[in-house]
Structures are given as C-alpha cells and as structure tokens.
Design an enzyme around this catalytic site. Sequence first.
Site, PDB file in Angstrom:
ATOM      1  N   HIS A  42     -17.394  -3.535   3.857  1.00 13.22           N
ATOM      2  CA  HIS A  42     -15.972  -4.544   3.196  1.00 13.22           C
ATOM      3  C   HIS A  42     -16.622  -6.066   4.348  1.00 13.22           C
ATOM      4  CE1 HIS A  42     -12.451  -6.109   0.943  1.00 13.22           C
ATOM      5  NE2 HIS A  42     -12.870  -6.854   1.177  1.00 13.22           N
ATOM      6  N   GLU A  50     -15.215  -7.568  -5.064  1.00 17.09           N
ATOM      7  CA  GLU A  50     -13.990  -7.165  -4.243  1.00 17.09           C
ATOM      8  C   GLU A  50     -13.432  -8.842  -5.790  1.00 17.09           C
ATOM      9  OE1 GLU A  50     -12.186  -8.771  -0.914  1.00 17.09           O
ATOM     10  OE2 GLU A  50     -10.579  -7.694  -1.099  1.00 17.09           O
ATOM     11  N   HIS A 107      -8.796  -1.756   1.187  1.00 17.93           N
ATOM     12  CA  HIS A 107      -7.854  -2.247   2.192  1.00 17.93           C
ATOM     13  C   HIS A 107      -6.294  -1.703   2.037  1.00 17.93           C
ATOM     14  CE1 HIS A 107      -6.841  -5.916   0.004  1.00 17.93           C
ATOM     15  NE2 HIS A 107      -8.122  -6.435   0.728  1.00 17.93           N
ATOM     16  N   ASN A 134      -2.364  -2.288   2.075  1.00 18.20           N
ATOM     17  CA  ASN A 134      -2.369  -4.515   1.514  1.00 18.20           C
ATOM     18  C   ASN A 134      -3.149  -5.196   0.746  1.00 18.20           C
ATOM     19  OD1 ASN A 134      -4.198  -4.209   5.096  1.00 18.20           O
ATOM     20  ND2 ASN A 134      -2.530  -5.349   4.771  1.00 18.20           N
ATOM     21  N   ARG A 150      11.766   6.736  -4.250  1.00 14.73           N
ATOM     22  CA  ARG A 150      11.559   6.807  -5.248  1.00 14.73           C
ATOM     23  C   ARG A 150      11.037   6.067  -6.506  1.00 14.73           C
ATOM     24  NH1 ARG A 150      17.161   7.007  -3.536  1.00 14.73           N
ATOM     25  NH2 ARG A 150      17.781   4.991  -4.005  1.00 14.73           N
ATOM     26  N   HIS A 208      -3.152  -6.362  10.358  1.00 14.97           N
ATOM     27  CA  HIS A 208      -2.939  -6.071   8.758  1.00 14.97           C
ATOM     28  C   HIS A 208      -2.111  -4.703   8.486  1.00 14.97           C
ATOM     29  CE1 HIS A 208      -6.924  -8.828   7.966  1.00 14.97           C
ATOM     30  NE2 HIS A 208      -6.363  -8.838   7.025  1.00 14.97           N
ATOM     31  N   ASP A 238     -13.315  -6.387   6.404  1.00 10.23           N
ATOM     32  CA  ASP A 238     -12.651  -7.672   5.973  1.00 10.23           C
ATOM     33  C   ASP A 238     -13.341  -8.644   6.729  1.00 10.23           C
ATOM     34  OD1 ASP A 238     -11.984  -8.909   3.383  1.00 10.23           O
ATOM     35  OD2 ASP A 238      -9.637  -8.367   3.635  1.00 10.23           O
TER      36      ASP A 238
END
Length: 370
Positions: free
Chosen positions: A52, A122, A206, A209, A217, A240, A261
């Site tokens: 990435h 992406e 990622h 993120n 729940r 991050h 990234d």
Amino acid sequence: MNEAIKGNILTPSGWLNGTISFGERIAGIAGASADPGANADDYILPGFIDLHVHGGAGKDVMEGGGAVHAIAAIHARHGTTSMLATTMTAPPEDIDLALTAIGKAVRQRGKGEARVLGAHLEGPYINSGKLGAQPNFARAATIEEVHRLEKLAPMRVITVAPEISGHLELVRDLADHGVRVQIGHTLGSYEEGVAALDHGASGFTHLFNAMSGLHHREPGMVGAALAHAEFAELIPDLLHVHPGAIKGALRAIPRLYCVTDSTAATGMPDGEYMLGRHIVHKCMGGVRLPDGTLAGSTLTLDQALRNLVGLGLSLADASKRVSTNAADYLGLQERGRLERGAYADLVVMDRDLKLKAVYIEGERCDLNDA
Ligand SMILES: [Zn+2]
C-alpha cells in the site's frame, strides 16, 4: 555477479549465523543455528514488501509518467524490495493514467528501485460516507469496468466497500480469478463483512482506519476482521492506530502484515503535497487534510519494523509482518523469505536496526543516492 555476506540470517526455519551467497537469486545459505543475541553480528532479513504505497520523494502514483519509478527508488532506500503502487479514488481518466504508468513500471524496473509487483486499486468502489482522505469520486463498480482496468496493469489488490449494491458479485468475480479483494473505506456491518468474506474477500485495508468500529453489541467491520480474518493490513506509524489496538489485532489476526500507506511527503521536509486530487500538509511526521483528517503517512517499512520491535515483538516476528506475510497473502513463494532459489531480496541491519544495505534481486541499492 555473485555476492556473499555474513551475519545472523533469518531463514524460514530460524536464525543461522553464517553466509548467504546470491546472484539474482539466493544460491545458498551456510551456517549454524544461533541465537542472534549471543553475538554482535549484523542482521540479514528478507527485503520488505509494502502492499500500500501512494507516494514518496514528492511524487504521487496518481501523477502517472515516471512518478512511480521515483517512489520505488525512495522506498528501496528504506529496505522495501517489492511493492504495490496504490491508486486513489479519482475520476476515471486519472485512474487510467496512473494504471498505465504502473503497468509500464511493472514491465521495467529501474536501477535502485523496488520491484513494482502491480497495482492496489484503493477505490473508487468505496463508501462515500467513509472516505478517510479519499476525494469524493466514490462510485459503484461494474465488472466490465474492472476488467478493462485490469488490462492496464496487473491488479493484485482491490479495496471495495462490500455494502454497496452489486459489490458482492464483484468480490466473487475478482476473487475467482486471483485478485485479493480487501474490505475497506466501509460503513458495512459485521454481517456484511462476513458475507464479503464468504464471497471470497481475503483482507482488510488499513485495519481500524476508515471502517465501522467495534462495539460489543454491534461489532462492525473491525469486529468481522478480528473474528474471522487470516490476513489484514495495518499502518504501524503509531498515529493511525493506538498501540493497544495494534496488540489486540496481533492476537486476533494470525498473519496481520504492515503497510505504509505512504504519500508524496515521505522522505520530504514539512510542507504541502498532493495526494490524488487533494492538497495535504505534512507536519511533525503526520500528513493531514486541512480539517485534520489523517491523509496517509510518511512511514517507511524500516521504521515500521522498529516500531513493531518497540511494541515488544521479536525481530523474527516483526520481520514476518513487514515481508513474509505480505508475500504469502499475494501467493508469492519466491519473495519474503531467505531460502535457496528465492529472489535475493534482502536487507542488512545493524544491532540498532539501522539499515546498512539493501539488495533487490541481487542488485545492491545505493542508500545515499538522494
Ligand atoms: Zn491508501
């Protein structure tokens, strides 16, 4: 061209103290099994693999042309020996331009450059409600469009939001012909995540993120990953994702691997850079949109490795997270491991984990070449 270097060599069966000899591929490894803590020799590890990468050295993959070569060169100087050039959510003509350049870079690796294995698309097939730093050109995919894009560059990974109408069929189609489909930039529920995995999705983009978070729940997409994923990517720049969340993910996801990234701002001074069609600002190691949203990173994988060791991982485990697991995810048997016959992709680090040398397919990379 045959080289031989000595040190503590990390092999699939553990540490050996000895000599690794290689040309383009590893010719042999000779030595005795050893605890690297018992000597002061260098570490020799598999070259890093980053699935990435948006940019570096002031260049962004979306610029097309020669940008990807400059990006592959700066990451090589941080130990990355192979990578996926990653596109941003953008108008169709911008994506075509970037993929055309990636396709060329895949066919011809320049001197001192990481091997570009293909593209990570992406977006644009993501949820416009969970863009992160992606510009708002999100749209639903058609299988025909994706098949057209695959002709421009080898498509290794594609990030999609599975909750968008029509995307489960796309996941199945892509997974059936060998593309790794990752769940990301998504507002999907836990159930929608499980359905995507059932349709052949195999990773998460990622992790944590730009995806629906975990509530006990309503476990969300993070819950689907922690409960079911074998593989997921994570950005370990310590901005991050909180170290506690990283540790939790390491316990839950067996072959979690790290990505950068990284943006154009990687390896550059503080200032303004382009990220696709966005202007982003680098300050104190972070890259952000004007509203403060994190917009990719300036991380490199040598620093990622040091961060993981700082979190308490053994060097052997940390090495898998920046190399072997990513190779396994893509099904690459000849990279990400130091064994006879594999590509001679390797890094040499001193006892402080500072890079001393990087070899890409046997070629030594000049670490000082700015
Ligand atoms: Zn990205």
